[in-house]
Write an enzyme that holds these catalytic residues in place. Structure first.
Site, PDB file in Angstrom:
ATOM      1  N   TRP A  10      24.633-116.877  23.067  1.00  0.00           N
ATOM      2  CA  TRP A  10      23.590-117.885  22.810  1.00  0.00           C
ATOM      3  C   TRP A  10      23.771-119.142  23.655  1.00  0.00           C
ATOM      4  O   TRP A  10      22.914-120.000  23.666  1.00  0.00           O
ATOM      5  CB  TRP A  10      23.591-118.271  21.321  1.00  0.00           C
ATOM      6  N   HIS A  94      33.669-117.362  30.975  1.00  0.00           N
ATOM      7  CA  HIS A  94      32.282-117.259  31.436  1.00  0.00           C
ATOM      8  C   HIS A  94      32.124-118.089  32.711  1.00  0.00           C
ATOM      9  O   HIS A  94      32.746-119.138  32.851  1.00  0.00           O
ATOM     10  CB  HIS A  94      31.325-117.767  30.344  1.00  0.00           C
ATOM     11  N   GLU A  96      29.957-120.092  33.630  1.00  0.00           N
ATOM     12  CA  GLU A  96      29.559-121.489  33.386  1.00  0.00           C
ATOM     13  C   GLU A  96      30.782-122.332  33.035  1.00  0.00           C
ATOM     14  O   GLU A  96      30.856-123.508  33.375  1.00  0.00           O
ATOM     15  CB  GLU A  96      28.492-121.540  32.279  1.00  0.00           C
ATOM     16  N   GLY A 172      20.537-116.156  34.398  1.00  0.00           N
ATOM     17  CA  GLY A 172      19.469-117.115  34.110  1.00  0.00           C
ATOM     18  C   GLY A 172      18.468-117.296  35.234  1.00  0.00           C
ATOM     19  O   GLY A 172      17.663-118.221  35.223  1.00  0.00           O
ATOM     20  N   SER A 212      20.407-111.727  33.427  1.00  0.00           N
ATOM     21  CA  SER A 212      18.964-111.454  33.315  1.00  0.00           C
ATOM     22  C   SER A 212      18.663-110.061  32.767  1.00  0.00           C
ATOM     23  O   SER A 212      17.696-109.414  33.197  1.00  0.00           O
ATOM     24  CB  SER A 212      18.258-111.675  34.655  1.00  0.00           C
ATOM     25  N   GLY A 233      22.135-113.347  27.732  1.00  0.00           N
ATOM     26  CA  GLY A 233      21.915-114.767  27.472  1.00  0.00           C
ATOM     27  C   GLY A 233      20.530-114.997  26.892  1.00  0.00           C
ATOM     28  O   GLY A 233      20.288-114.802  25.699  1.00  0.00           O
ATOM     29  N   GLY A 234      19.591-115.392  27.742  1.00  0.00           N
ATOM     30  CA  GLY A 234      18.242-115.773  27.320  1.00  0.00           C
ATOM     31  C   GLY A 234      17.602-114.808  26.333  1.00  0.00           C
ATOM     32  O   GLY A 234      17.059-115.224  25.300  1.00  0.00           O
TER      33      GLY A 234
HETATM   34  P1  13P Z   1      21.013-114.469  31.103  1.00  0.00           P
HETATM   35  O1  13P Z   1      20.841-113.188  30.351  1.00  0.00           O
HETATM   36  O2  13P Z   1      20.232-115.616  30.513  1.00  0.00           O
HETATM   37  O3  13P Z   1      20.828-114.298  32.579  1.00  0.00           O
HETATM   38  O4  13P Z   1      22.547-114.913  30.899  1.00  0.00           O
HETATM   39  C1  13P Z   1      23.544-113.988  31.142  1.00  0.00           C
HETATM   40  C2  13P Z   1      24.830-114.556  30.689  1.00  0.00           C
HETATM   41  O5  13P Z   1      25.350-115.487  31.252  1.00  0.00           O
HETATM   42  C3  13P Z   1      25.441-113.975  29.480  1.00  0.00           C
HETATM   43  O6  13P Z   1      26.734-114.428  29.315  1.00  0.00           O
END
Ligand code: 13P
Length: 250
Positions: A10, A94, A96, A172, A212, A233-234
Site C-alpha cells: 500500500w 524496496h 523507494e 508506478g 505496474s 502497488g497502485g
Molecule cells: P506499482 O504496482 O504501483 O507499479 O508499484 C509496484 C511496487 O513498487 C510494489 O512494491
C-alpha cells in the site's frame, strides 16, 4: 509446484477506516483462492488490518523494519515489535527505501537476518534502474543485490525468503516488463540462488514480479514458468483490481 504469492504494497496510503473497509470488502472476494494473499500496510494501519483480517486467508505485513531489537533509534520500529502484534511478513529493501531513505545492500542484509530472528518472513526487493538495464547491467545488478541480501542465512531461511523482482523503471509508471523479460530476470535470480545454495533451495524460493501489475496484465505474467506471484502497488489499493489479480487463475 511453488505456490503463487500475491502481495499488496500500500506504500504511504490508507487510513485506519479505509483499511477496515477495504479488508472487509476484499475478504469474501479472495476467500476461495489457493494463492497466498498478503497486504503490506503502513505501521498505523497494522493493528486495524490484523483485527479485520482475523479468520480470513489474508495475511498482514509491514513495509519496513529496523535491524536492531530496541534502543535509541527515534522513529524506528523493530522486528520484535511487529511480531508482537501478529505481523507475519515484512518488505525489506524496496527501491523507494533504497532511493529515498539510504537503504543499502548491507542494511537490507541486516534487516533480513533480524526479520528471521523475530519469526517474520521477509519480502526482499531487488531491481535495476532504466540506465542499468540499457547499459546491459541488469542481470548483474539484480543477482548481486540478491546475493548480498541473503548473505549469512541458512539454506532453510533462503528457501523461506520471498524475493520481489521490481524493475525500478516499471514501478508506478504504467510500464511493465514484458512477460519474457520479467521471467528471464527471475530465472537469473533463481540461477544465482542455485549456484550458492543448491537446486533444492532455488526451486523452493518464491520470486515475485512487481511493477505496474494490474488485472489486465497479471494473468500472463503470473502464468510464466518462474514468476511465483506479484508485489502490487497502485492496483492493491482497489478491492476490484486486487481481487482480480489474486483470482487470476479462477
Ligand atoms: P506499482 O504496482 O504501483 O507499479 O508499484 C509496484 C511496487 O513498487 C510494489 O512494491
Amino acid at each position: 509446484m511453488r505456490r503463487k504469492v500475491i502481495a499488496g504494497n500500500w506504500k504511504m496510503n490508507m487510513l485506519p477506516n479505509e483499511t477496515i473497509s477495504m479488508i472487509t470488502e476484499l475478504a469474501p472476494k479472495v476467500k476461495d483462492t489457493k494463492n497466498e494473499v498478503i497486504l503490506c500496510v503502513p505501521y498505523t494501519d497494522l493493528f486495524y488490518a490484523l483485527l479485520t483480517a482475523q479468520g480470513t486467508n489474508i495475511k498482514i505485513g509491514a513495509q519496513n523494519m529496523h535491524f536492531e531489537e530496541k534502543g535509541a533509534y527515534t522513529g524506528e520500529i523493530s522486528g520484535s515489535m511487529l511480531r508482537s502484534i501478529g505481523v507475519e511478513y515484512v518488505i525489506i529493501g524496496h527501491s523507494e527505501r533504497r532511493q529515498y531513505f539510504g537503504e543499502t545492500d548491507e542494511t537490507v542484509n541486516k534487516k533480513v537476518k533480524a526479520a528471521f530472528k523475530n519469526g517474520l518472513k521477509p519480502i526482499v526487493c531487488v531491481g535495476e534502474t532504466l540506465e542499468q538495464r540499457e547499459s546491459g547491467k541488469a542481470f548483474e545488478i539484480i543477482t548481486n543485490q540478491t546475493q548480498k541480501a541473503l548473505e549469512g542465512l541458512t539454506e532453510d531461511q533462503v528457501a523461506n525468503t520471498i524475493i520481489a523482482y521490481e524493475p525500478i523503471w516499471a514501478i508506478g509508471t504504467g510500464k511493465t516488463a514484458t512477460n519474457d523479460d520479467a521471467n528471464e530476470s527471475i530465472k537469473k535470480i533463481r540461477k544465482k540462488i542455485c549456484q550458492i545454495y543448491g537446486q533444492n533451495v532455488s526451486e523452493r524460493v518464491i520470486i515475485q514480479y512487481g511493477g505496474s501489475m494490474k488485472p489486465t496484465n497479471a494473468k500472463k505474467l503470473l502464468e510464466m514458468s518462474d514468476i511465483d506471484g506479484g508485489l502490487i502497488g497502485g492496483a492493491s489499493l482497489k478491492v476490484e483490481d486486487f481481487s482480480a489479480i489474486v483470482n487470476f487463475d479462477r
